[in-house]
Design an enzyme around this catalytic site. Structure first.
Site, PDB file in Angstrom:
ATOM      1  N   HIS A 114      20.036 102.175  22.645  1.00  0.00           N
ATOM      2  CA  HIS A 114      21.373 101.967  21.788  1.00  0.00           C
ATOM      3  C   HIS A 114      21.353 103.067  20.602  1.00  0.00           C
ATOM      4  O   HIS A 114      22.061 103.618  20.147  1.00  0.00           O
ATOM      5  CB  HIS A 114      21.620 100.586  21.394  1.00  0.00           C
ATOM      6  CG  HIS A 114      20.710 100.207  20.241  1.00  0.00           C
ATOM      7  ND1 HIS A 114      19.591  99.340  20.408  1.00  0.00           N
ATOM      8  CD2 HIS A 114      20.556 100.358  18.793  1.00  0.00           C
ATOM      9  CE1 HIS A 114      19.001  98.917  19.516  1.00  0.00           C
ATOM     10  NE2 HIS A 114      19.731  99.496  18.433  1.00  0.00           N
ATOM     11  N   SER A 157      15.528  99.655  14.555  1.00  0.00           N
ATOM     12  CA  SER A 157      15.797  99.675  15.964  1.00  0.00           C
ATOM     13  C   SER A 157      14.989 100.961  16.552  1.00  0.00           C
ATOM     14  O   SER A 157      14.980 102.027  15.927  1.00  0.00           O
ATOM     15  CB  SER A 157      17.022  99.956  16.145  1.00  0.00           C
ATOM     16  OG  SER A 157      18.079  98.777  15.972  1.00  0.00           O
ATOM     17  N   ASP A 175      15.964  98.093  26.578  1.00  0.00           N
ATOM     18  CA  ASP A 175      16.631  99.025  25.410  1.00  0.00           C
ATOM     19  C   ASP A 175      15.484 100.029  25.132  1.00  0.00           C
ATOM     20  O   ASP A 175      15.049 100.021  23.916  1.00  0.00           O
ATOM     21  CB  ASP A 175      16.935  98.017  24.308  1.00  0.00           C
ATOM     22  CG  ASP A 175      17.967  98.617  23.414  1.00  0.00           C
ATOM     23  OD1 ASP A 175      18.051  99.721  23.435  1.00  0.00           O
ATOM     24  OD2 ASP A 175      18.436  97.603  22.486  1.00  0.00           O
TER      25      ASP A 175
END
Length: 716
Positions: free
Chosen positions: A86, A651, A222
């Site tokens: 992402h 992240s 991810d």
């Protein structure tokens, strides 16, 4: 979710204190003094110098801020970068077309020449930091207004940044901590030639979609991979075919031995923002006014994007990135409302402030702290309805490409029309480039629906505070149905096609620009958004000073329990352990601290946008084709949990074992602890990570890109 830092005031001796290992995002420069002994007890085998060193290579040299909003790590001697899927989403979407959809189908470069450069992508290396609190605070005094204080501080910040950038070689950032009670500067080096190496298909990289977002158990690949390029001597350089892969000072070895409950886990990254010092009034404002408007505005934008995204792959690509970003925060803010309400966080803060107020109004403290709580509460009382109004308007700005057109492309055209012929010739190419990029990312029918829907929501829901005059006028004349007006505005506006922009550049006309319906509407909204009454302006000045004093007073009185400043996109370290949640029947794992490929396949729904899987994954699971990445228990682990304290910006952060070896990739938190931006819950708060063995399995076994894995240093 988030982590935090404990920062010291130079020269002040701290009394011994116990440290909660799972709470806090720590400055690397203070590890030796504050954290190292505790980290060693938990399983760290590195010295503090091996984590952070100015003169020698260390772990910090392998950690980068990725494109300003995420974290990534260097995992090979040739500048290979690993981050979340992402985090790379924008770049992957940009490089995709309907005919060659890298986002949907995945991509792995066969060789260095096949690696692809997105238009704008950079990584930032951390060089060093230092404390400049005394220097900056010597320039201010309590009698200053907040505006004068800010001016004096900014002047000193500019001087510090100039002194340390070595003629532009480095980017220097001076940041406030503890609400302006301390200041530190950070030196960075940016590399702008960053190229896509590979990404799994979206069905793996975004498996679970919005349904599983912020949830456990998770089963998501991810991750995505890039490479940093430099010129021949290793210095940053603009993109060139002559650039070579960066030879980093340090890169992370990759451990494929797996993890188990209570294993040491350490995360380095760039957490974006926490608000753990936020007063009760601020929490109450967010829960009752700001966040509900955010959620409703985001959902309105998502619904109107989605109906076009479902029409074709081409339209899906146009809005995929904006939709994903909007959806992420939509679910986050709803989770925040639920968690903060459930745990009564505002009441807990209010009780602390009541205790503080009693201390503040003792004779010895009254002159400095006596009005702090009163000023803070007055500000929130005055701005509750404005915060609701502002969040409806902000979602309009964020989800529509034309909501701020008057201040983006419109500002450029205004400068162009007022310039002489020579200046226009200089401005025209940049304007055309800006417009060209904008029109790549929009679909006019969708933009009409987005703008009309958001205007209606804003006009009918932001009613506790005066709405923008232009919006009110249009709404009153059309019974708050903005469809007719928006359609007419798009028909008349010069901003709705490249041909119209070029025609304006050929024959510029100031009257035409100033009467353009989208230009005038959006300028009116932005002006209104930025306008504050004298009463609110004064209350905000008093609030800023009082919030700073509240934090100072809580630390001085020891009424507050927090020992660290909020996260603010500076490099931090958090340490904890692999740690399970209570047993969950939705998870087939033996211990509820990991998930498996078998569990992922159980979620599979053929043709579903969120839970479809490649046929090859189904076959490999059936055959238990895990290669060298199977766990000792015979399964392939997909994601795992730690109790690290992280937040947005983390992240893509590396999860490291006690030797500084990569064991996973942080990508999410659990919704039960969504209040973590404001208050840390040691029982509930978890970080959700991709197991590095699953990452390597996807690259090598599923994708057949073993040459990428061969670049890395694998240990067991």
């Amino acid at each position: 979710m988030k982590k935090i830092v404990l920062s010291l005031i130079a020269g002040i001796m701290l009394t011994p204190m116990s440290v909660k290992a799972d709470e806090g995002m720590w400055f690397l420069m203070f590890l030796e003094r504050l954290n190292h002994r505790d980290m060693q007890k938990m399983g760290l085998q590195l010295t503090a110098e091996e984590i952070y060193s100015i003169n020698n290579h260390s772990l910090k040299d392998a950690i980068v801020q990725f494109n300003g909003g995420c974290t990534a790590e260097i995992v090979s001697k040739d500048g290979l970068v690993l981050t979340n899927h992402h985090c790379g989403y924008d770049a992957i979407a940009e490089l995709s077309t309907a005919e060659k959809n890298l986002l949907k189908d995945g991509f792995w470069a066969e060789n260095r020449k096949s690696e692809i450069k997105p238009s704008s992508l950079f990584v930032r290396f951390f060089v060093r930091m230092d404390d400049v609190s005394k220097r900056i605070l010597s320039k201010v005094n309590p009698s200053m207004s907040e505006a004068d204080r800010e001016k004096a501080i900014n002047q000193e910040i500019a001087a510090i940044e100039k002194e340390n950038n070595e003629g532009g070689k480095y980017t220097v950032s001076v940041r406030p901590f503890f609400q302006g009670n301390e200041y530190y500067y950070f030196v960075y080096q940016d590399y702008k030639d960053v190229r896509l190496v590979g990404t799994p298909p979206e069905s793996l990289g975004k498996f679970g979609g919005d349904t599983d977002n912020w949830e456990w158990p998770r089963h998501t690949a991810d991750f995505s991979m890039f490479r940093v390029y430099a010129n021949a001597d290793g210095s940053p350089a603009e993109y060139s075919e002559n650039n070579v892969p960066l030879k980093p000072k340090h890169y992370l070895p990759v451990n494929i031995g797996g993890v188990k409950e209570n294993d040491y886990a350490m995360i380095l990254g760039y957490p974006g923002r926490t608000n753990r010092w936020m007063p009760a009034g601020g929490i109450e404002q967010n829960v009752k006014f700001a966040y509900p408007a955010w959620v409703e505005g985001a959902k309105t934008g998502m619904d109107n994007m989605k109906k076009y995204m479902d029409q074709s792959d081409a339209l899906n690509l146009i809005y995929a990135s904006k939709y994903a970003s909007t959806a992420n925060y939509w679910k986050n803010r709803q989770g925040m409302i639920d968690a903060l309400s459930k745990f009564g966080t505002a009441k807990t803060k209010a009780a602390q402030e009541k205790k503080f107020n009693a201390w503040a109004n003792k004779p010895a403290n009254k002159a400095k702290y006596g009005n702090v709580v009163e000023n803070i509460n007055k500000f929130y009382g005055l701005t509750n309805e404005k915060s609701r109004h502002d969040n409806y308007m902000q979602q309009l700005f964020r989800t529509t490409s034309f909501g701020t057109i008057g201040r983006t492309l419109g500002r450029q055209l205004d400068a162009y029309v007022k310039a002489d012929a020579a200046k226009r010739a200089q401005l025209a190419p940049a304007i055309e480039e800006m417009a060209t990029e904008m029109y790549k990312e929009i679909h006019i029918p969708a933009e009409k629906d987005l703008l009309a829907a958001q205007l209606k929501l804003y006009a009918t829901k932001a009613t506790g505070y005066a709405i923008a005059p232009a919006v009110k006028k249009i709404g009153d004349e059309n019974n708050n149905d903005f469809t007719k007006y928006v359609n007419a505005a798009f028909d008349l506006s010069i901003f709705t096609s490249m041909d119209r922009i070029k025609a304006f550049l050929a024959i510029p006309n100031q009257a035409m620009l100033e009467s353009d319906p989208l230009y005038t509407l959006t300028n009116d909204m932005i002006t209104h958004f930025n306008t504050k009454s004298d009463e609110i302006t004064k209350a905000q000045n008093d609030y800023s000073a009082s919030f700073r004093l509240l934090v100072e007073g809580l630390r001085e009185s020891k009424i507050g329990t927090i020992k660290y400043p909020d996260a603010n996109s500076t490099l931090r370290l958090t340490y904890g352990k692999v740690r399970s949640l209570p047993a969950d029947k939705r998870n087939d794992a033996t211990i509820n601290n990991y998930t498996t490929l078998a569990g992922q396949v159980k979620k599979y729904k053929k043709g579903d946008q969120e839970f479809d899987l490649p046929v090859k994954v189904l076959e490999m699971q059936k055959d238990k084709n895990y290669g060298r990445y199977a766990d000792k228990d015979g399964s392939l682990h997909v994601n795992f949990l730690t109790d690290n304290d992280i937040t947005g910006g983390n992240s893509g952060s590396p999860v490291l074992n006690g030797k500084g070896e990569l064991i996973g990739l942080a990508f999410d938190g659990n919704i039960e602890a969504m209040a973590g931006d404001v208050i840390f819950d040691a029982k509930l708060q978890r970080t959700i990570n991709v197991d590095i063995r699953y990452v390597l399995w996807v690259i090598e076994n599923f994708s057949g890109a073993k040459h990428i894995v061969d670049e890395m240093t694998l240990v067991k």
